[in-house]
Design an enzyme around this catalytic site. Sequence first.
Site, PDB file in Angstrom:
ATOM      1  CB  SER A 107      43.923  33.034  44.564  1.00 56.97           C
ATOM      2  OG  SER A 107      43.103  32.270  45.419  1.00 56.97           O
ATOM      3  CG  ASP A 157      45.810  27.168  38.347  1.00 62.43           C
ATOM      4  OD1 ASP A 157      46.154  28.196  37.736  1.00 62.43           O
ATOM      5  OD2 ASP A 157      44.950  26.377  37.931  1.00 62.43           O
ATOM      6  CG  ASN A 169      46.731  32.923  36.414  1.00 64.86           C
ATOM      7  OD1 ASN A 169      46.091  33.442  35.496  1.00 64.86           O
ATOM      8  ND2 ASN A 169      46.401  31.749  36.929  1.00 64.86           N
ATOM      9  CG  HIS A 225      42.852  29.598  39.912  1.00 67.87           C
ATOM     10  ND1 HIS A 225      42.812  28.923  38.702  1.00 67.87           N
ATOM     11  CD2 HIS A 225      42.268  28.783  40.826  1.00 67.87           C
ATOM     12  CE1 HIS A 225      42.233  27.747  38.896  1.00 67.87           C
ATOM     13  NE2 HIS A 225      41.896  27.640  40.169  1.00 67.87           N
TER      14      HIS A 225
END
Length: 224
Positions: A139, A148, A110, A112
Amino acid sequence: MSRPCRVVVLISGSGSNLQTLIDRAADGRLPIHIVAVISNRADAYGLKRAARAGITTRVLSHRDYDSREQYDEALAALIDAQEPDLVVLAGFMRILSQGFVNRYHGRMLNIHPSLLPLFRGLHTHRRALEAGHTEHGCSVHFVTPDLDAGPVIVQARVPVLADDDETSLARRVQGQEHRIYPLAVAWFAQGRLRLGPDGILLDGHLLREPVQVRPDEDLPDEPA
Ligand code: GRF
């Protein structure tokens, strides 16, 4: 990996990070094959980007399911049909169930828009401005069940300028997202990046801190 790394990208919106991956795969700088793009929203602009690139698209609306678990089961079935090596979350605005996350342990990334662990969740640019931070960024992390909070692979920092508002700061951060996401995906696709039992392994070494990329630095996969 002898064949190109098979990637499924999940989106909910504009898909600018998806576009960067598409462009780099197309010009040979990223050894991946994007086998499908899946969105939970039919109106996500990223679906148009994918279709334009000849990539299979699927829409799976969360509104058609009674529970998060049922939706995630259906989503996993769509993903698994593509036999991906890697699942890339690129602005997929869904909280994921634990079962779903565990299924893709070590093979789901992912991006973020904050310097994690700062500002998990939404409205990160506004919150960085309100907190008076002079530095902000983005990030890339492996996804784990806590939102997260998975191990961070790489970060890029940008200065917060005196006249920044949410829009200008978001734009500057996104410019960096488009650099570090392809970098992390390339590392994974090249077999250099793994999530081991003790943390992230990059080139066989345990990563004690996230790799830091300066905004103006030439990256290994970028032309000088
Ligand atoms: C990015 O800001 C990313 O950090 C966050 O969602 C946004 C997606 O933007 N996870 P886009 O759809 O890739 O343009």
